[in-house]
Design a protein around this motif. Structure first.
Motif, PDB file in Angstrom:
ATOM      1  N   VAL A  23     -36.501 -34.431 -22.769  1.00 55.87           N
ATOM      2  CA  VAL A  23     -35.034 -35.323 -22.740  1.00 55.87           C
ATOM      3  C   VAL A  23     -35.362 -36.755 -22.208  1.00 55.87           C
ATOM      4  N   LEU A  24     -36.669 -36.892 -21.049  1.00 59.38           N
ATOM      5  CA  LEU A  24     -37.443 -38.042 -20.364  1.00 59.38           C
ATOM      6  C   LEU A  24     -38.128 -39.390 -22.299  1.00 59.38           C
ATOM      7  N   ILE A  60     -28.940 -36.811 -20.939  1.00 56.21           N
ATOM      8  CA  ILE A  60     -28.520 -37.802 -22.338  1.00 56.21           C
ATOM      9  C   ILE A  60     -26.995 -37.772 -22.895  1.00 56.21           C
ATOM     10  N   ASP A  61     -25.793 -37.117 -22.727  1.00 58.02           N
ATOM     11  CA  ASP A  61     -24.942 -37.454 -22.964  1.00 58.02           C
ATOM     12  C   ASP A  61     -24.441 -38.292 -22.486  1.00 58.02           C
ATOM     13  N   CYS A  84     -28.205 -30.082 -16.881  1.00 58.11           N
ATOM     14  CA  CYS A  84     -27.864 -31.342 -16.348  1.00 58.11           C
ATOM     15  C   CYS A  84     -28.965 -32.421 -17.170  1.00 58.11           C
ATOM     16  N   GLY A  85     -30.078 -31.646 -17.570  1.00 58.23           N
ATOM     17  CA  GLY A  85     -30.885 -32.583 -18.772  1.00 58.23           C
ATOM     18  C   GLY A  85     -29.837 -33.130 -20.229  1.00 58.23           C
ATOM     19  N   LEU A 101     -28.493 -43.524 -14.137  1.00 56.78           N
ATOM     20  CA  LEU A 101     -29.114 -42.956 -13.313  1.00 56.78           C
ATOM     21  C   LEU A 101     -29.908 -41.952 -12.789  1.00 56.78           C
ATOM     22  N   ALA A 102     -29.392 -41.241 -11.856  1.00 55.67           N
ATOM     23  CA  ALA A 102     -30.655 -40.028 -10.865  1.00 55.67           C
ATOM     24  C   ALA A 102     -30.204 -38.544 -11.275  1.00 55.67           C
ATOM     25  N   ALA A 103     -31.786 -38.507 -11.004  1.00 57.36           N
ATOM     26  CA  ALA A 103     -31.735 -36.674 -10.781  1.00 57.36           C
ATOM     27  C   ALA A 103     -32.342 -35.916 -10.079  1.00 57.36           C
TER      28      ALA A 103
END
Ligand SMILES: NC(=O)c1ccc[n+]([C@@H]2O[C@H](COP(=O)([O-])OP(=O)(O)OC[C@H]3O[C@@H](n4cnc5c(N)ncnc54)[C@H](OP(=O)(O)O)[C@@H]3O)[C@@H](O)[C@H]2O)c1
Length: 845
Positions: free
Chosen positions: A712-713, A686-687, A681-682, A696-698
């Motif tokens: 990722v951040l 990015i993609d 998911c990370g 986006l929301a994780a």
């Protein structure tokens, strides 16, 4: 991933015969043709019938054809391999003997356990009894042939005599539900000779039993919960616990075909497993038994390679095409690989300071050919053409010089196109008296001539000028030239006639003779300004005759690209050598650079010259015949300008490669990634951001302080995408409600990537471990679905990251495979509700 193929006819009639299932149709109504066979061999005795078949199946892959009359003995079918399915179709004109010969010939190429489907009319020699008799005579197992009721007979070639098989007719029936159970079904099985012992708990199960699991409705999923079983059972099978495990998905427990299907499966289960009978999963629908097969998805595979190979060109009308199309060269070096391509799948909005123009005529320049042949390095090979004449169709903000409908000539890369956006500074109004054809070839020629002679060459009144290759566009544009060279007598004659130039002022550009002759003619003084496009020795000869303090302006590319050497001798006369390339200047102009913009507007005044009886010779080509123009230019036999043109009122059909499919994210939607930022998911986050997602929301269970999430951040900082970092448990409905209400903008798509692994062999797995592993996949997916539904969200996608483990049943992953096979079925379930969904069966990453 799972597909149930109709075991009957698949390719014979495209679904037009009775009983034949037509090919599947995708949601966007395009046919999904999945060819699951290795080879498809068509035989016909008549040429006419054969050509008709070839026409119908022209697009069918791996197909071979044979003209043969199989009703004639001893004709044999030419095939090195045997066939698993043969479908003979008889007409009533065949007599019994011919039918017998034909079947005999067919049987010779049928593999062991191969199927024979005989298509013929219900009457006459085609009756079941009659066919059975022939089959029996030919050694076919009589018991395995049956009629489908429409004249079709299905038979299976079997070495076994079914009467010799001793079946154990005792079965134990377990029911895990309350109530009486399917009494009528059990009665039907008893009628078929089975002795049934019933249990409602598993205590009667003995190790190493053969087990038939019967469930309902997995093929057209209405209850995805049931689909958790196949994944688990596939793992149990691959763990080889000594249990023969078969599953049968029935249409309904009380269906009249159900007992028949169960009976068939029980018989199969009782027989020894052979290579030909290794299937373990079946589904019954309307009395037909289906088995799952994994087939390559041709469309998907093609889509996968589209970014590399591009999509197949489609013939389209350049005139009516609303999206931008441009000519490029796909394989530098060959004119044959010129290809028009759509640049974007939707018309782009006009940028500030730009105008959009519809192109009717475009000038062909040597530079276009040079890029195509790879002579110019680092050029943009996807946007050929650099000048055109057109009509303004749209203007962007900040443009007040033009309005839609203005006729303009533009100079900008990518002009071999239907429409193009250019900075307004590179467009110039076309004088009324000038046609599109003339106007399209003026910008480059005039700009090169004026910029070369005056800006770079500092040409002043009374000076001597040498124009090489003067019958080309640039040469023609240099109207006040003095000396000229041209390649052929015809071209020299043309210059004499057109410009009334004395013959002794025109020289051959094919030999170095001009060096000596010009020096003679100028009493050894040479030429003040030379506009050169000659190469090699001819370039050297030109350089030698530059006058004291004169300038040679190089407009050619070849010697520069080849890094050739230049004698220093002429520098001793204070001569200058200057190179002219409009490309960097164009880039400057694009950025509002002053110099060339002024020259371009200066040149537009000179265009009137081109209309005062001095218009250039010109050769016209249709846009679709661009390759012909390039071929002519390569031979250097043309005079004047070459142009591509199209009539605005006539269709121009051209093969156009469609734009690559692109993911489009809405700016007013948040895309939710369930499964934190540590793993896949990370990477997806990015993609998504790189492909234009703005919000986006994780959702993570444990937070974002770990090294992977922080990595990722860090990348996110430069991607211009906002991400909400949320905490929650996907298995908890209330958490999901909170999360759906917490995002900055409403959710427009979800990716379900939550995973918990509790890998352990089936025999050692505890019930708790099973639920720990499956909860985020089963309950979690339900929660996402329900909350989105209750919030009435229009999702663009609902993607679940499932695993190949659900398909192949990885040993020790029974619980994980179970959760994933639920997710696979859940995607079908959502499709059934008319909602978007996709389950991706990933392999190890
Ligand atoms: N990686 C592979 O090779 C592979 C192969 C096939 C399929 N897949 C599929 O791809 C997806 C992602 O795999 P991955 O390798 O990226 O896994 P991963 O790195 O282990 O990430 C899975 C995430 O799921 C989160 N999670 C677990 N239970 C949750 C719950 N109840 N609520 C919210 N979040 C929960 C975990 O968050 P916390 O860490 O915060 O608990 C974890 O970060 C999974 O669906 C998996 O089945 C992966």
């Amino acid at each position: 991933m799972k597909s149930m193929d109709d075991m009957r006819c698949r390719k014979c009639c495209q679904g037009t015969s009775p009983g034949c299932k037509p090919p599947a149709v995708s949601p966007n109504n395009k046919r999904i043709v999945r060819n699951g066979y290795v080879r498809y061999h068509c035989i016909s005795k008549g040429v006419a019938a054969m050509s008709q078949m070839q026409e119908v199946h022209s697009g069918t892959q791996r197909t071979t054809w044979e003209l043969l009359d199989v009703t004639q003995a001893p004709d044999s079918i030419s095939s090195p391999d045997k066939f698993d399915l043969v479908i003979p179709k008889f007409t009533d004109s065949e007599n019994a003997d011919q039918a017998r010969v034909a079947l005999s010939n067919v049987l010779a190429v049928l593999s062991e356990h191969g199927k024979l489907v005989i298509l013929r009319s219900q009457d006459g020699v085609g009756t079941l009894e009659y066919t059975r008799r022939i089959l029996k005579d030919l050694g076919f197992s009589q018991d395995l042939s049956r009629s489908l009721g429409d004249g079709t007979v299905v038979a299976e070639l079997s070495g076994e005599d079914s009467k010799d098989i001793q079946l154990d007719n005792k079965i134990t029936c377990f029911r895990f539900t309350d109530g009486e159970g399917p009494v009528p079904l059990l009665d039907s099985l008893k009628d078929k000779g089975w002795v049934i012992e019933s249990h409602s708990k598993a205590e009667g199960l003995t190790p190493k039993s053969n087990v038939l699991v019967i469930d309902e409705l997995q093929m057209d999923v209405t209850d995805p919960e049931q689909a958790a079983a196949p994944g688990l059972l596939r793992t149990v099978r691959s763990e080889e616990l000594g249990i023969r495990l078969m599953t049968l998905d029935v249409q309904q427990y009380t269906g009249h075909q159900t007992a028949q299907a169960i009976d068939q499966c029980l018989r199969l289960l009782s027989k020894p497993e052979t290579a030909a009978r290794k299937d373990s999963e079946f589904a019954e629908r309307g009395g037909v038994i289906y088995t799952p097969r994994l087939l390559a998805d041709q469309g998907l595979n093609e889509a996968k390679f589209e970014p590399v190979r591009g999509r197949e060109p489609q013939e389209e009308d350049l005139r009516t095409k609303k999206t931008p199309v441009c000519l490029g060269v796909e394989r530098v070096d060959t004119i044959e690989s010129l290809q028009y391509a759509e640049l974007s799948s939707s018309p782009p909005p006009v940028q500030e300071g730009y105008i959009e123009v519809e192109i009717f005529t475009a000038g062909v320049n040597f530079k276009d050919l040079a890029i195509t042949l790879g002579i110019v390095a680092n050029a943009d090979t996807s946007a050929l053409g650099c000048e055109a004449a057109d009509i303004v169709t749209q203007v962007g903000r900040g443009v007040d010089k033009f309005i839609p409908g203005h006729r303009v000539a533009v100079m900008f890369p990518g002009s071999f196109a239907n429409r193009i956006q250019v900075p307004w500074q590179v467009a110039h109004a076309i004088p009324d008296a000038l046609g599109f054809n003339e106007a399209a070839t003026l910008p480059v020629a005039y700009l090169t001539a004026l910029h070369g002679l005056f800006d770079l060459g500092n040409l002043r009144r009374g000076q001597r000028v040498l124009i090489h290759s003067a019958t080309g566009g640039v040469g023609n544009a240099a109207a006040q030239l003095y000396f000229r060279t041209a390649g052929t007598d015809e071209k020299r004659q043309f210059l004499q006639n057109r410009y009334s130039i004395p013959a002794d002022h025109i020289f051959s550009s094919r030999t170095t003779d001009f060096e000596h002759k010009i020096m003679q003619l100028t009493n050894g003084l040479g030429v003040d300004v030379i506009l050169n496009s000659l190469t090699g020795d001819l370039l050297e000869a030109s350089w030698n005759i530059v006058a004291n303090g004169g300038t040679m302006v190089e407009i050619g590319k070849k010697d520069i690209m080849e890094r050739n050497r230049l004698s220093m001798e002429s520098f001793s006369r204070c001569a200058s050598f200057r190179a002219l390339d409009l490309s960097p200047d164009l880039a400057n102009l694009h950025g509002q650079g002053p110099a060339l913009g002024q020259t371009l507007s200066r040149s537009s005044h000179s265009w009137k010259l081109g209309t005062s009886g001095q218009s250039f010779p010109m050769q016209n080509f249709a846009f679709e015949a661009v390759a012909d123009a390039f071929v002519l230019m390569r031979t250097a036999k043309h005079m004047g300008n070459l142009v591509l043109s199209r009539n605005p009122d006539v269709p121009a059909h051209i093969p156009i490669r469609p734009a690559p499919k692109a993911v489009r994210f809405r700016p007013d939607a948040t895309y939710l990634l369930v499964g934190g930022l540590k793993g896949i998911c990370g990477s997806l986050a990015i993609d998504f951001a790189k492909n234009g997602a703005e919000q986006l929301a994780a959702v993570s269970h444990s937070g974002y302080d770990d090294e992977q999430s922080q990595g990722v951040l860090r990348q996110f900082r430069h991607l211009g995408c906002h991400i909400d970092l949320l905490l929650g448990d996907v298995t908890k409905l209330e958490h999901m409600w909170k999360i759906f209400n917490e995002t900055s903008v409403p959710i427009g798509g979800t990716v379900q990537g939550a995973m918990v692994l509790r890998d352990r062999p089936f025999a050692k797995t505890t019930v708790e471990e099973y639920y720990e592993a499956t909860a985020c996949k089963i309950q979690g997916t339900w929660n996402l679905h329900n909350v989105a539904l209750e919030n009435k969200l229009q999702l663009d996608f609902f993607t679940v990251l499932s695993s190949i483990s659900s398909v192949i049943g990885n040993p020790a992953q029974g619980n994980y495979a179970s959760g994933c096979s639920f997710q696979d079925a859940f995607a079908s379930y959502r499709h059934g509700l008319g909602l978007p969904a996709c389950a991706v069966n990933l392999c190890i990453i």
